[in-house]
Scaffold this active site. Structure first.
Site, PDB file in Angstrom:
ATOM      1  N   ARG A  11       1.183  -1.616   0.079  1.00  0.00           N
ATOM      2  CA  ARG A  11      -0.281  -0.354  -0.014  1.00  0.00           C
ATOM      3  C   ARG A  11       0.833   0.944  -0.018  1.00  0.00           C
ATOM      4  O   ARG A  11       1.736   0.838   0.433  1.00  0.00           O
ATOM      5  CB  ARG A  11      -1.244  -0.245   1.433  1.00  0.00           C
ATOM      6  CG  ARG A  11      -0.078   0.554   2.169  1.00  0.00           C
ATOM      7  CD  ARG A  11      -1.072   0.301   4.048  1.00  0.00           C
ATOM      8  NE  ARG A  11      -1.685   1.199   4.107  1.00  0.00           N
ATOM      9  CZ  ARG A  11      -1.336   1.930   5.376  1.00  0.00           C
ATOM     10  NH1 ARG A  11      -1.649   0.763   6.158  1.00  0.00           N
ATOM     11  NH2 ARG A  11      -2.030   3.085   5.768  1.00  0.00           N
ATOM     12  N   THR A 191       4.627   8.382   0.686  1.00  0.00           N
ATOM     13  CA  THR A 191       5.213   8.335  -0.818  1.00  0.00           C
ATOM     14  C   THR A 191       6.399   6.966  -1.334  1.00  0.00           C
ATOM     15  O   THR A 191       7.546   7.375  -0.404  1.00  0.00           O
ATOM     16  CB  THR A 191       4.384   9.028  -1.418  1.00  0.00           C
ATOM     17  OG1 THR A 191       5.617  10.454  -1.845  1.00  0.00           O
ATOM     18  CG2 THR A 191       3.385   8.818  -1.571  1.00  0.00           C
ATOM     19  N   SER A 192       6.103   5.792  -1.874  1.00  0.00           N
ATOM     20  CA  SER A 192       7.006   5.198  -2.352  1.00  0.00           C
ATOM     21  C   SER A 192       8.589   5.244  -1.378  1.00  0.00           C
ATOM     22  O   SER A 192       9.627   4.757  -1.545  1.00  0.00           O
ATOM     23  CB  SER A 192       7.916   6.045  -3.749  1.00  0.00           C
ATOM     24  OG  SER A 192       6.755   6.877  -4.434  1.00  0.00           O
ATOM     25  N   ARG A 193       7.799   4.658  -0.555  1.00  0.00           N
ATOM     26  CA  ARG A 193       8.535   4.290   1.109  1.00  0.00           C
ATOM     27  C   ARG A 193       9.773   5.079   1.190  1.00  0.00           C
ATOM     28  O   ARG A 193      10.754   4.755   1.472  1.00  0.00           O
ATOM     29  CB  ARG A 193       9.151   3.020   0.439  1.00  0.00           C
ATOM     30  CG  ARG A 193       8.246   1.421  -0.165  1.00  0.00           C
ATOM     31  CD  ARG A 193       8.042   1.195   0.999  1.00  0.00           C
ATOM     32  NE  ARG A 193       6.580   0.474   1.035  1.00  0.00           N
ATOM     33  CZ  ARG A 193       5.391   0.128   0.446  1.00  0.00           C
ATOM     34  NH1 ARG A 193       4.855   1.684   0.569  1.00  0.00           N
ATOM     35  NH2 ARG A 193       4.622  -0.429   0.879  1.00  0.00           N
ATOM     36  N   LEU A 194      10.137   6.369   0.939  1.00  0.00           N
ATOM     37  CA  LEU A 194      11.007   6.939   1.811  1.00  0.00           C
ATOM     38  C   LEU A 194      10.075   7.705   2.556  1.00  0.00           C
ATOM     39  O   LEU A 194       9.272   9.190   2.677  1.00  0.00           O
ATOM     40  CB  LEU A 194      10.985   8.647   0.037  1.00  0.00           C
ATOM     41  CG  LEU A 194      12.443   9.229   0.379  1.00  0.00           C
ATOM     42  CD1 LEU A 194      13.208   7.588   0.755  1.00  0.00           C
ATOM     43  CD2 LEU A 194      12.325  10.052  -0.759  1.00  0.00           C
TER      44      LEU A 194
END
Ligand SMILES: Cc1cc2nc3c(=O)[nH]c(=O)nc-3n(C[C@H](O)[C@H](O)[C@H](O)COP(=O)(O)O)c2cc1C
Length: 214
Positions: A11, A191-194
């Site tokens: 997610r 977002t985007s695992r950052l």
């Protein structure tokens, strides 16, 4: 089904950012702000936390307990001090607490030494608990092996008979622990695992605050 694969299950986390300028100088204050927000979002679960201990053999072990009090000194929960976690803490009085507030995409980790709360503090909280909880605490030797549920129910009934007026004294083995924080970590999903991560590490003269790579 005995086999499942979750590699494609993911997610996005995009609730909000956590910036250095937003952080309170005191990690306990920061924690208090996040806990208040979590209580709005998750009124039932916000104070449940995972307690990780390490026993005398070096084996880690984790379970959920409920936060009952916190202040600048530390975080308090109550339990059976002869339980598995109690035995681990007697051998190694260090622990980590972990909160996960799903709806806010936030995680907090708090590591520190652990000490027992005073008998007066434990009495005060024990006596504030509903009668059923006090009877169960008196009847159940947490983490010991029991042959079946009927044995537990009989032990509760015996306590009920012993204390017909409901004045159940706090069992000597039941008490509270306070974790004295050395390190906090605040994690905010992005977002985007950052993701945003900040740690507070206790120093002689205050708290060192630094950003960690996600
Ligand atoms: C939501 C939730 C809240 C819990 N709260 C407590 C608690 O405050 N104190 C406690 O001793 N056990 C609590 N438990 C039970 C513990 O997770 C655990 O089963 C029990 O303390 C025995 O752990 P131990 O054998 O590692 O000592 C809770 C469990 C859940 C799921």
């Amino acid at each position: 089904m005995s086999e499942q694969d979750y590699r494609d299950l993911r997610r996005e986390y995009d609730a909000e950012a956590l910036r250095r300028t937003m952080l309170a100088a005191s990690p306990m204050e920061q924690f208090g702000q996040w806990l208040a927000a979590a209580q709005e979002k998750h009124p039932d679960d916000a104070t449940s936390m995972s307690l990780a201990t390490v026993d005398s053999q070096g084996w880690p072990s984790a379970r959920i307990v409920l936060l009952k009090h916190f202040d600048e000194q530390g975080l308090v929960w109550y339990t059976d001090t002869h339980s598995r976690k109690g035995q681990a803490l007697a051998a190694n009085p260090r622990a980590e607490l972990l909160f996960y507030w799903k709806g806010l995409e936030r995680q907090v980790r708090i590591q520190g030494r652990v000490e027992a709360v005073s008998a007066a503090e434990a009495d005060q909280y024990f006596n504030s608990r509903p009668l059923g909880s006090r009877l169960s605490a008196a009847a159940s030797q947490q983490s010991s092996v029991v042959p079946d549920r009927a044995v537990l129910e009989a032990a509760v009934a015996a306590m009920q008979e012993r204390y017909p007026d409901g004045q159940v004294p706090r069992p000597a083995r039941w008490g509270g622990y306070r974790l004295l924080p050395q390190r906090f970590e605040f994690w905010q999903g992005r977002t985007s695992r950052l993701h945003d991560r900040f740690e507070y590490v206790r120093q002689d003269d205050g708290w060192l605050i630094q950003r960690l790579a996600p």
